[in-house]
Design a protein around this motif. Structure first.
Motif, PDB file in Angstrom:
ATOM      1  N   SER A  61       1.165 -10.359   6.221  1.00  0.00           N
ATOM      2  CA  SER A  61       0.904 -10.707   4.818  1.00  0.00           C
ATOM      3  C   SER A  61      -0.049 -11.899   4.740  1.00  0.00           C
ATOM      4  O   SER A  61      -0.880 -11.983   3.825  1.00  0.00           O
ATOM      5  CB  SER A  61       2.223 -11.039   4.113  1.00  0.00           C
ATOM      6  OG  SER A  61       3.061  -9.903   4.128  1.00  0.00           O
ATOM      7  N   SER A 105       4.389 -10.989   0.251  1.00  0.00           N
ATOM      8  CA  SER A 105       5.473 -10.594   1.150  1.00  0.00           C
ATOM      9  C   SER A 105       5.856  -9.138   0.941  1.00  0.00           C
ATOM     10  O   SER A 105       6.145  -8.728  -0.180  1.00  0.00           O
ATOM     11  CB  SER A 105       6.701 -11.478   0.909  1.00  0.00           C
ATOM     12  OG  SER A 105       7.779 -11.056   1.712  1.00  0.00           O
ATOM     13  N   GLN A 106       5.845  -8.389   2.003  1.00  0.00           N
ATOM     14  CA  GLN A 106       6.290  -6.997   1.930  1.00  0.00           C
ATOM     15  C   GLN A 106       7.751  -6.951   1.516  1.00  0.00           C
ATOM     16  O   GLN A 106       8.113  -6.352   0.520  1.00  0.00           O
ATOM     17  CB  GLN A 106       6.076  -6.314   3.293  1.00  0.00           C
ATOM     18  CG  GLN A 106       6.353  -4.809   3.336  1.00  0.00           C
ATOM     19  CD  GLN A 106       7.813  -4.416   3.267  1.00  0.00           C
ATOM     20  OE1 GLN A 106       8.214  -3.573   2.428  1.00  0.00           O
ATOM     21  NE2 GLN A 106       8.640  -5.012   4.085  1.00  0.00           N
ATOM     22  N   SER A 107       8.599  -7.617   2.306  1.00  0.00           N
ATOM     23  CA  SER A 107      10.048  -7.527   2.096  1.00  0.00           C
ATOM     24  C   SER A 107      10.508  -8.318   0.884  1.00  0.00           C
ATOM     25  O   SER A 107      11.515  -7.993   0.261  1.00  0.00           O
ATOM     26  CB  SER A 107      10.771  -8.070   3.329  1.00  0.00           C
ATOM     27  OG  SER A 107      10.461  -9.449   3.499  1.00  0.00           O
ATOM     28  N   THR A 110      11.291 -13.110   3.127  1.00  0.00           N
ATOM     29  CA  THR A 110      10.924 -14.032   4.204  1.00  0.00           C
ATOM     30  C   THR A 110      11.295 -15.470   3.835  1.00  0.00           C
ATOM     31  O   THR A 110      10.831 -16.004   2.818  1.00  0.00           O
ATOM     32  CB  THR A 110       9.416 -13.889   4.504  1.00  0.00           C
ATOM     33  OG1 THR A 110       9.174 -12.531   4.848  1.00  0.00           O
ATOM     34  CG2 THR A 110       8.968 -14.792   5.633  1.00  0.00           C
ATOM     35  N   SER A 158       3.940  -3.821  10.161  1.00  0.00           N
ATOM     36  CA  SER A 158       3.494  -3.563   8.796  1.00  0.00           C
ATOM     37  C   SER A 158       2.143  -2.852   8.796  1.00  0.00           C
ATOM     38  O   SER A 158       1.208  -3.278   9.475  1.00  0.00           O
ATOM     39  CB  SER A 158       3.389  -4.897   8.056  1.00  0.00           C
ATOM     40  OG  SER A 158       3.149  -4.673   6.701  1.00  0.00           O
ATOM     41  N   LYS A 243      -0.909  -6.259  15.663  1.00  0.00           N
ATOM     42  CA  LYS A 243      -0.296  -4.928  15.783  1.00  0.00           C
ATOM     43  C   LYS A 243      -0.082  -4.589  17.250  1.00  0.00           C
ATOM     44  O   LYS A 243       0.965  -4.109  17.642  1.00  0.00           O
ATOM     45  CB  LYS A 243      -1.191  -3.831  15.168  1.00  0.00           C
ATOM     46  CG  LYS A 243      -1.262  -3.731  13.665  1.00  0.00           C
ATOM     47  CD  LYS A 243       0.016  -3.335  12.965  1.00  0.00           C
ATOM     48  CE  LYS A 243       0.885  -4.519  12.721  1.00  0.00           C
ATOM     49  NZ  LYS A 243       0.888  -5.149  11.439  1.00  0.00           N
ATOM     50  N   GLU A 246       2.713  -6.880  18.994  1.00  0.00           N
ATOM     51  CA  GLU A 246       4.105  -6.721  18.588  1.00  0.00           C
ATOM     52  C   GLU A 246       4.733  -5.404  19.011  1.00  0.00           C
ATOM     53  O   GLU A 246       5.926  -5.356  19.274  1.00  0.00           O
ATOM     54  CB  GLU A 246       4.323  -7.001  17.096  1.00  0.00           C
ATOM     55  CG  GLU A 246       3.823  -5.972  16.128  1.00  0.00           C
ATOM     56  CD  GLU A 246       4.142  -6.328  14.666  1.00  0.00           C
ATOM     57  OE1 GLU A 246       5.196  -6.918  14.390  1.00  0.00           O
ATOM     58  OE2 GLU A 246       3.325  -5.989  13.797  1.00  0.00           O
TER      59      GLU A 246
END
Ligand code: M6R
Length: 366
Positions: A61, A105-107, A110, A158, A243, A246
């Protein structure tokens, strides 16, 4: 529930034409010259008159925030700062009521991002959230916001949330530029249709999956990777490297291509794969010379280029050709092959791509 895909990550990568379109649906109408973000309506004044935009986020993000820095500065001529939430919250930052803070933020859960929001709120700033999860803590803690509407993202890495975040931020930058008068009407109209054309181009880019799988097979045993880009593609280089590390546990670093000669160039030898994002934009010529520098040191070059590119083709070991787009929106396309590359490498290494070791989908502790 994986819709015929082997992993959620591949499903989510493949959904991007639809998730980007969903994000823009009902908001962007290029023909009618209309752009509406419901969440901004009551705060447009604050947004338009802000002295400064502060973007705060973590991980991917935060990378979307970096892309937004280029967008806001170019289109709306407003100073932008992009802050890791974890640093921002503990730094005693200078914030005031003329600051417009965007938390991404995706979620929406955080911990560091939430704490950064609370801090900026105390200092009187306006806080705008760009979240994917409806009703999440961050969505509730902000004054206003726009959801990304990417749909549930299950893979820890993500992917579709990132492109949806950039889509929202692109719409915000266009609105701001138009309102502030820094984007002439004709340019604004043209940019609206450029943005609207992105989902179809992402669809086309996804077709490169088989080619990328073959490239992945050649590099799956590498111990290091370097990702380089400039301008709008610099954050894409960071994202490509994140990416890969991780989910495949290969050490990877992303850099602005020109920073290479200030250190990382020392790493380059015939064992080092270097991924360049070298699309035809205002930094193309400069990137081409960076490619030459790597080539001269025998690095292996994997280049993401614009369809029809002839120059880089002669230098690179592999070229991945993506559709032409306005440079400001290229990250929405250029990140896709990098997502696929990391995915295939991780699968070939036998890694648990959807649930990599040591990582959680949302980081609710600091
Ligand atoms: O839910 P958030 O967007 O706030 O999460 C931020 C990061 O934890 C997240 O982007 C993380 O870096 C991802 N695993 C990256 O793929």
């Amino acid at each position: 529930e994986k819709g015929g895909f082997e992993h959620f990550m591949l499903k989510e990568i493949s959904e991007q034409p639809r998730s980007i379109a969903d994000c823009m649906r009902g908001r962007l109408d290029a023909k009618g010259g209309r752009l509406v973000l419901g969440g901004l309506r009551d705060y447009m004044n604050k947004f338009q008159n802000a002295d400064r935009i502060i973007i705060t986020a973590c991980g991917t993000s935060w990378h979307a925030g970096l892309v937004a820095e280029y967008l806001f500065e170019e289109f709306a001529r407003v100073p932008v700062e992009v802050e890791y939430a974890s640093e921002f919250r503990y730094r005693n930052p200078v914030i005031n009521s003329k600051d417009f803070v965007i938390a991404i933020s995706q979620s929406g859960e955080t911990a560091d991002t939430l704490a950064a929001i609370e801090l900026a709120k105390e200092k009187g700033a306006t806080i705008f959230g760009v979240c994917n999860v409806v009703g999440s803590s961050i969505a509730r803690a902000t004054h206003a916001g726009s959801y990304t509407h990417a749909g549930p993202e299950i893979g820890v890495a993500s992917t579709k949330a990132f492109t949806a975040q950039i889509s929202v931020l692109s719409m915000m930058a266009l609105m701001l530029g138009y309102q502030r008068g820094t984007l002439p009407e004709s340019t604004y109209m043209q940019l609206l249709s450029e943005l609207e054309s992105i989902p179809a181009k992402v669809e086309k880019a996804l077709k490169l999956n088989n080619q990328i799988e073959k490239i992945a097979a050649q590099y799956k045993d590498a111990s290091n990777f370097l990702y380089l880009g400039r301008g709008y593609n610099f954050p894409v280089a960071l994202e490509g490297a994140l990416k890969l590390k991780e989910i495949s546990y290969i050490h990877a670093e992303g850099y602005p291509a020109a920073e290479m000669k200030h250190g990382p160039i020392a790493l380059i030898d015939e064992e080092m794969p270097v991924v360049f994002i070298a699309t035809q934009d205002s930094s193309y010529e400069k990137v081409v010379s960076n490619i030459q520098e790597v080539k001269a040191r025998k690095g292996k070059i994997i280049a993401v280029v614009t369809e029809g590119d002839q120059t880089v083709k002669k230098m690179a070991d592999h070229v991945i050709e993506i559709p032409m787009a306005h440079e400001a929106f290229v990250p929405l396309i250029s990140v896709v092959p990098l997502q696929q590359l990391s995915y295939h490498i991780a699968v070939m290494r036998g890694c648990n791509v959807d649930q990599p070791r040591n990582l959680a989908k949302s980081v609710t502790v600091e």
